[in-house]
Design a protein around this motif. Structure first.
Motif, PDB file in Angstrom:
ATOM      1  N   ILE A 146       0.847  -1.185   0.000  1.00 50.61           N
ATOM      2  CA  ILE A 146       0.000   0.000   0.000  1.00 50.61           C
ATOM      3  C   ILE A 146       0.886   1.240   0.000  1.00 50.61           C
ATOM      4  N   LYS A 147       0.618   2.160  -0.928  1.00 47.34           N
ATOM      5  CA  LYS A 147       1.419   3.372  -1.022  1.00 47.34           C
ATOM      6  C   LYS A 147       1.011   4.348   0.070  1.00 47.34           C
ATOM      7  N   ILE A 148       2.011   5.048   0.599  1.00 46.89           N
ATOM      8  CA  ILE A 148       1.743   6.087   1.578  1.00 46.89           C
ATOM      9  C   ILE A 148       2.224   7.415   1.011  1.00 46.89           C
ATOM     10  N   SER A 149       1.741   8.509   1.574  1.00 45.13           N
ATOM     11  CA  SER A 149       2.040   9.834   1.044  1.00 45.13           C
ATOM     12  C   SER A 149       3.501  10.215   1.282  1.00 45.13           C
ATOM     13  N   LYS A 150       3.938  11.221   0.543  1.00 44.99           N
ATOM     14  CA  LYS A 150       5.298  11.746   0.696  1.00 44.99           C
ATOM     15  C   LYS A 150       5.534  12.217   2.129  1.00 44.99           C
ATOM     16  N   GLU A 151       4.546  12.908   2.700  1.00 42.92           N
ATOM     17  CA  GLU A 151       4.683  13.422   4.058  1.00 42.92           C
ATOM     18  C   GLU A 151       4.761  12.279   5.074  1.00 42.92           C
ATOM     19  N   ALA A 152       3.977  11.221   4.834  1.00 44.58           N
ATOM     20  CA  ALA A 152       4.018  10.063   5.732  1.00 44.58           C
ATOM     21  C   ALA A 152       5.392   9.406   5.701  1.00 44.58           C
ATOM     22  N   LEU A 199       8.251  10.873   4.938  1.00 43.42           N
ATOM     23  CA  LEU A 199       9.193  11.770   5.611  1.00 43.42           C
ATOM     24  C   LEU A 199       9.087  11.635   7.124  1.00 43.42           C
ATOM     25  N   ALA A 200       7.853  11.595   7.616  1.00 43.46           N
ATOM     26  CA  ALA A 200       7.622  11.476   9.054  1.00 43.46           C
ATOM     27  C   ALA A 200       8.171  10.154   9.579  1.00 43.46           C
ATOM     28  N   ARG A 201       7.852   9.077   8.894  1.00 43.60           N
ATOM     29  CA  ARG A 201       8.295   7.746   9.335  1.00 43.60           C
ATOM     30  C   ARG A 201       9.819   7.648   9.327  1.00 43.60           C
ATOM     31  N   ASN A 202      10.459   8.117   8.254  1.00 47.92           N
ATOM     32  CA  ASN A 202      11.921   8.033   8.158  1.00 47.92           C
ATOM     33  C   ASN A 202      12.611   8.880   9.219  1.00 47.92           C
ATOM     34  N   ALA A 203      12.010  10.031   9.527  1.00 54.46           N
ATOM     35  CA  ALA A 203      12.585  10.887  10.576  1.00 54.46           C
ATOM     36  C   ALA A 203      12.546  10.178  11.926  1.00 54.46           C
ATOM     37  N   LEU A 252       6.926  -4.269  13.582  1.00 54.68           N
ATOM     38  CA  LEU A 252       7.838  -5.207  12.938  1.00 54.68           C
ATOM     39  C   LEU A 252       8.170  -4.806  11.511  1.00 54.68           C
ATOM     40  N   LYS A 253       7.133  -4.428  10.734  1.00 53.65           N
ATOM     41  CA  LYS A 253       7.339  -4.061   9.344  1.00 53.65           C
ATOM     42  C   LYS A 253       6.394  -2.925   8.995  1.00 53.65           C
ATOM     43  N   GLU A 254       6.752  -2.192   7.931  1.00 49.54           N
ATOM     44  CA  GLU A 254       5.852  -1.134   7.466  1.00 49.54           C
ATOM     45  C   GLU A 254       4.525  -1.738   7.023  1.00 49.54           C
ATOM     46  N   TYR A 255       4.592  -2.919   6.413  1.00 52.29           N
ATOM     47  CA  TYR A 255       3.377  -3.572   5.926  1.00 52.29           C
ATOM     48  C   TYR A 255       3.601  -5.071   5.986  1.00 52.29           C
ATOM     49  N   ASN A 256       2.769  -5.790   6.749  1.00 49.61           N
ATOM     50  CA  ASN A 256       3.020  -7.212   6.982  1.00 49.61           C
ATOM     51  C   ASN A 256       2.303  -8.133   5.997  1.00 49.61           C
ATOM     52  N   LYS A 302      -0.915   4.566   5.927  1.00 51.06           N
ATOM     53  CA  LYS A 302      -1.856   4.981   4.884  1.00 51.06           C
ATOM     54  C   LYS A 302      -2.939   5.885   5.476  1.00 51.06           C
ATOM     55  N   ASN A 303      -3.071   5.873   6.817  1.00 51.29           N
ATOM     56  CA  ASN A 303      -4.027   6.738   7.505  1.00 51.29           C
ATOM     57  C   ASN A 303      -3.408   8.067   7.947  1.00 51.29           C
ATOM     58  N   PHE A 304      -2.156   8.301   7.572  1.00 53.88           N
ATOM     59  CA  PHE A 304      -1.506   9.568   7.938  1.00 53.88           C
ATOM     60  C   PHE A 304      -2.291  10.728   7.327  1.00 53.88           C
ATOM     61  N   PRO A 305      -2.505  11.804   8.099  1.00 54.23           N
ATOM     62  CA  PRO A 305      -3.359  12.893   7.586  1.00 54.23           C
ATOM     63  C   PRO A 305      -2.777  13.576   6.350  1.00 54.23           C
TER      64      PRO A 305
END
Length: 222
Positions: free
Chosen positions: A2-8, A10-14, A25-29, A82-85
């Motif tokens: 499932i694709k997530i937004s650019k902002e999501a 950036l937030a996750r990587n930070a 455990l994983k971004e997507y299981n 995928k639920n990131f605002p």
């Protein structure tokens, strides 16, 4: 995947770079939402049976499915990026460098040690550089990260790091004042105490006048 937004992203990587991401455990299981709901309901049914509850009772027979839906779509929805605002940015063409504060953000979370409710209020402030964020998006970011099994200390830092990353400013301040039902409803059973955590970054930490202004506005009534 499932694709997530650019902002999501950036937030996750930070958060990952600072070891502040939740223990996921994983971004997507690979488990689709419908299958996940069925699995949670199945194991919730087993827990209820072990507790010697009559799962055929009219009041209880749908409980495993209600809990599964609640976990997936509501109280743990922040586990899925995928639920990131959706974030709305405004170019700071007016060159505003005044403190922006959003107070009394109501948030509900879940203690990751006992899976019981945490609730309270957040105050979020930042000093803009090149970008200004839509005010309601601050509330949504706070609520996204609260919709997980959490500890308050991590949640406070997550909100701070994500806002610094998305707004390209170091000047961010966060205060959380929370009630923990793992303290109120079990163990010590202290119904009165609250826990306060804060994160002061940039000028909020290094410049006393700005720090004092932030705490003054946070404590103002009305």
């Amino acid at each position: 995947m499932i694709k997530i937004s650019k902002e999501a992203k950036l937030a996750r990587n930070a958060l990952l770079s600072k070891d502040l991401e939740n223990p996921i455990l994983k971004e997507y299981n690979g488990i689709e939402e419908k299958e996940r709901e069925l699995l949670i309901a199945k194991y919730m049914h087993k827990i209820m049976h072990i507790l010697n509850l009559d799962t055929k009772n009219d009041s209880l027979k749908e409980t495993p499915y209600r809990i599964s839906k609640m976990y997936n779509k509501e109280i743990f929805s922040g586990l899925d990026y995928k639920n990131f605002p959706k974030i709305t940015f405004i170019e700071n063409i007016i060159k505003s460098n005044d403190m922006i504060i959003v107070r009394d953000i109501i948030l509900m979370s879940t203690c990751e040690h006992h899976f019981i409710t945490i609730y309270g209020k957040a105050t979020v402030a930042y000093i803009p550089k090149k970008k200004i964020i839509g005010l309601s998006k601050i509330n949504r970011i706070v609520q996204f990260y609260s919709k997980r099994p959490q500890i308050q200390e991590r949640l406070t830092k997550q909100i701070s790091v994500v806002l610094q990353t998305l707004l390209h400013t170091k000047d961010v301040a966060i205060i959380l004042n929370m009630h923990h039902f793992c303290v109120k409803a079990r163990g010590i059973c202290d119904v009165n105490s609250t826990a306060i955590t804060s994160s002061l970054k940039g000028l909020f930490k290094t410049k006393k006048s700005i720090r004092d202004q932030f705490f003054l506005k946070n404590n103002m009534q009305g």
